[in-house]
Design a protein around this motif. Structure first.
Motif, PDB file in Angstrom:
ATOM      1  N   ASN A   1       0.830  -1.221   0.000  1.00  0.00           N
ATOM      2  CA  ASN A   1       0.000   0.000   0.000  1.00  0.00           C
ATOM      3  C   ASN A   1       0.852   1.253   0.000  1.00  0.00           C
ATOM      4  N   ASP A   2       1.897   1.244   0.839  1.00  0.00           N
ATOM      5  CA  ASP A   2       2.798   2.409   0.881  1.00  0.00           C
ATOM      6  C   ASP A   2       3.449   2.634  -0.474  1.00  0.00           C
ATOM      7  N   PHE A   3       3.889   1.582  -1.054  1.00  0.00           N
ATOM      8  CA  PHE A   3       4.553   1.705  -2.370  1.00  0.00           C
ATOM      9  C   PHE A   3       3.581   2.242  -3.400  1.00  0.00           C
ATOM     10  N   ARG A   4       2.335   1.704  -3.338  1.00  0.00           N
ATOM     11  CA  ARG A   4       1.333   2.148  -4.315  1.00  0.00           C
ATOM     12  C   ARG A   4       1.028   3.637  -4.110  1.00  0.00           C
ATOM     13  N   SER A   5       0.916   4.051  -2.842  1.00  0.00           N
ATOM     14  CA  SER A   5       0.635   5.472  -2.560  1.00  0.00           C
ATOM     15  C   SER A   5       1.751   6.364  -3.074  1.00  0.00           C
TER      16      SER A   5
ATOM     17  N   ASP B   1       0.371   8.974  -8.863  1.00  0.00           N
ATOM     18  CA  ASP B   1       0.233  10.435  -8.894  1.00  0.00           C
ATOM     19  C   ASP B   1      -1.036  10.825  -8.168  1.00  0.00           C
ATOM     20  N   ALA B   2      -0.844  11.641  -7.150  1.00  0.00           N
ATOM     21  CA  ALA B   2      -2.035  12.063  -6.398  1.00  0.00           C
ATOM     22  C   ALA B   2      -2.889  12.986  -7.256  1.00  0.00           C
TER      23      ALA B   2
ATOM     24  N   ARG C   1       4.528  14.441  -0.616  1.00  0.00           N
ATOM     25  CA  ARG C   1       4.005  14.384  -1.988  1.00  0.00           C
ATOM     26  C   ARG C   1       2.538  14.791  -2.007  1.00  0.00           C
ATOM     27  N   LEU C   2       1.774  14.280  -1.012  1.00  0.00           N
ATOM     28  CA  LEU C   2       0.341  14.594  -0.968  1.00  0.00           C
ATOM     29  C   LEU C   2       0.114  16.073  -0.686  1.00  0.00           C
TER      30      LEU C   2
END
Lengths: 179, 387
Positions: free
Chosen positions: B234-238, B242-243, B354-355
């Motif tokens: 999940n962390d990697f996917r987040s 691209d948000a 990033r977010l």
């Protein structure tokens, strides 16, 4: 007798010029003289030349002093002539000439510059009777120093290029002389 | 004064030098030369010549008299015209000096157009190239300037090639790093899973029984590691995704208080202030959850949240009383896969950053690890709503 008379007149003219304030600016004076015919009026013009030492030195060096004198009115064409003051180094006298494309007229010889200038600065113009505006224009011309083959701009010495006078002839003619 | 002159452009230097030459050299020199000329000419005029010539005049010789008179006239004209000749020469010299000044001025203007401006344009272009901005350099000039333009064009092409190579190399290195870290992180939970399965297999191979409690324990152990794997994915996917924020207006204080309520069993949150912000509420929630999680994992028991207003932004400062981050590690906390805690993925704070930046905000981190005052402070700036 004539020589004595010229000498006395020249002497008084010299003192008058010496005592009078140096006029930097030249001017023209106009005065009614007579009717040549009922249709033509003669006016006398007098140029207060603003004579200075440099001009005298140049004339005495044989460099002529030349003016173009012209006049016109609302009832006549322009009339002009060139009046040139010369010094004859051989005879040691002054004279002036009036010339235009039609004629040349030479004055008598003057032994003194002041005497020559007195007549040099006076001339007559003819204006049609009934003219209401007239203009007299005097422009200094460049002169050539023949012995050095050099043209001198005399306006720098005289201090001005030209002087002119506009007047209404009817105001100059005395009332009782009006015809 | 010297520094001021040194810093001027060349065309201004030429103009100043031209003015100085005119005022301090040309005009005084002209005066000196004119005075010398005047003295020389005045000496050449002989005032005794005329009386001498006159003494030769004969009454009976007109021809001789005429010649003598002409000589006298020449001498007089020369004396009379000396001042005017000197004046003319003086004027001519002054005109020459002014002409020279005008020439220098034109040269200054020419150098502005042909030297200074092209050089300035090249300097600006070089600056942009250095900052990675694409610039078109046109070879218009000839001579040395043209060669400089050509050199800059070829240098620009080389730089582009080098950048592309560096970028490709960087990408390759990044992928290698990711692959290495991922392999390591995946291996960590897989090892206990494998060990647990090996123990179960060994028990069965040795003919032993497994009790219900043991099965529960083994399942719990495997579930824990599977959970770790899931969290890693999940962390990697987040981080990789691209948000795409969806902006809405909401009260930030209310969101913080709701998170505080959810976390109150684990950590106490004290929140002051509030602001109406424009952001993605879901992403902001995710950011705060990450921050709270990090603080809890660092041993924090209390969270202090202040919401302040700064120009068009709401500044949310979150301070915990956890163990803090040593100063030497601070600048690396935003780098992905760098972690200083056991079991960490190193993606938490990079994801948070990033977010926040995807919502046009910014985030800063400070920390202290002193005995009396320890903890981490994160300050997040988000755009305020104007209404």
């Amino acid at each position: 007798m004539n020589g004595v008379r010229d000498g006395l007149v020249g002497f008084f003219l010299f003192f008058a010029h010496w005592l009078s304030p140096q006029t930097e600016k030249a001017s023209i004076g106009i005065d009614f003289h007579d009717y040549r015919t009922p249709e033509v009026v003669i006016f006398k013009c007098k140029l207060d030349i603003g004579w200075n030492k440099q001009l005298e030195q140049l004339v005495d060096a044989g460099i002529p002093l030349q003016y173009r004198i012209l006049h016109f009115s609302n009832k006549s064409d322009t009339v002009y002539f060139f009046r040139t003051l010369n010094f004859d180094m051989v005879r040691y006298t002054y004279n002036f000439t009036d010339s235009n494309e039609r004629a040349i007229r030479r004055s008598k010889d003057y032994s003194l510059i002041n005497l020559a200038l007195r007549d040099y600065c006076r001339w007559e113009i003819e204006v049609p009777n009934g003219a209401s505006a007239c203009k007299v224009d005097v422009t200094i011309m460049p002169s050539k120093a023949e012995r050095l083959n050099k043209v001198v701009d005399m306006s720098r010495v005289w201090g001005q290029q030209r002087v002119s006078l506009g007047f209404d002839p009817s105001t100059v003619i005395p009332a009782q002389r009006n015809r | 004064m010297f520094n001021f002159f040194k810093n001027l452009e060349i065309e201004w230097k030429i103009i100043i030098i031209a003015i100085l030459l005119l005022v301090m050299v040309a005009i005084p020199l002209q005066n000196v030369l004119v005075n010398k000329l005047k003295n020389t000419l005045e000496l050449s005029a002989d005032s005794n010549l005329e009386p001498l010539l006159r003494s030769f005049i004969r009454v009976d010789n007109d021809s001789l008299n005429r010649k003598i008179s002409l000589s006298i006239e020449r001498n007089r004209q020369w004396q009379a015209l000396i001042p005017y000749i000197v004046e003319e020469q003086s004027f001519a010299m002054l005109l020459m000096a002014i002409g020279l000044f005008a020439l220098l001025f034109c040269f200054a203007v020419w150098s502005l157009r042909k030297l200074t401006r092209p050089l300035k344009n090249l300097a600006v272009a070089a600056d942009k190239i250095g900052n990675g901005i694409d610039v078109t350099i046109v070879n218009k000039e000839g001579g040395a300037l043209g060669k400089l333009e050509m050199s800059m064009i070829s240098m620009q092409k080389e730089l582009v090639k080098l950048r592309e190579k560096a970028h490709a190399r960087g990408m390759e290195n990044a992928w290698r790093d990711i692959a290495r870290v991922m392999a390591h992180e995946i291996k960590n939970p897989l090892t206990p899973i494998q060990l647990t399965l090996d123990r179960i297999t060994d028990r069965f191979d040795n003919g032993g029984d497994i009790t219900r409690e043991e099965i529960v324990r083994f399942v719990e152990r495997i579930s824990l590691q599977v959970g770790n794997l899931e969290r890693l994915v999940n962390d990697f996917r987040s981080f990789a995704r691209d948000a795409e924020p969806s902006f809405t207006k909401f009260e930030i204080g209310e969101l913080i208080r709701s998170i505080a309520d959810d976390m109150q069993k684990v950590v106490t949150t004290v929140c002051t202030g509030g602001a109406l912000v424009i952001a993605d509420k879901h992403l902001v929630n995710q950011v705060f959850l990450n921050i709270w999680k990090n603080s809890i994992e660092a041993g924090a028991t209390t969270m202090y949240v202040d919401v302040e207003h700064l120009d068009n932004y709401a500044v949310i400062c979150i301070r915990d009383n956890g163990c803090g981050i040593p100063q030497e590690h601070l600048e690396r906390v935003w780098i992905p896969y760098i972690t200083f805690k056991k079991g960490g993925t190193g993606l938490g704070l990079p994801v948070v950053k990033r977010l926040v930046e995807s919502m046009n905000g910014s985030i800063t981190l400070t920390s202290s690890t002193g005995s009396g005052d320890h903890g981490v402070t994160l300050c997040i700036k988000l755009l305020k709503s104007s209404m």
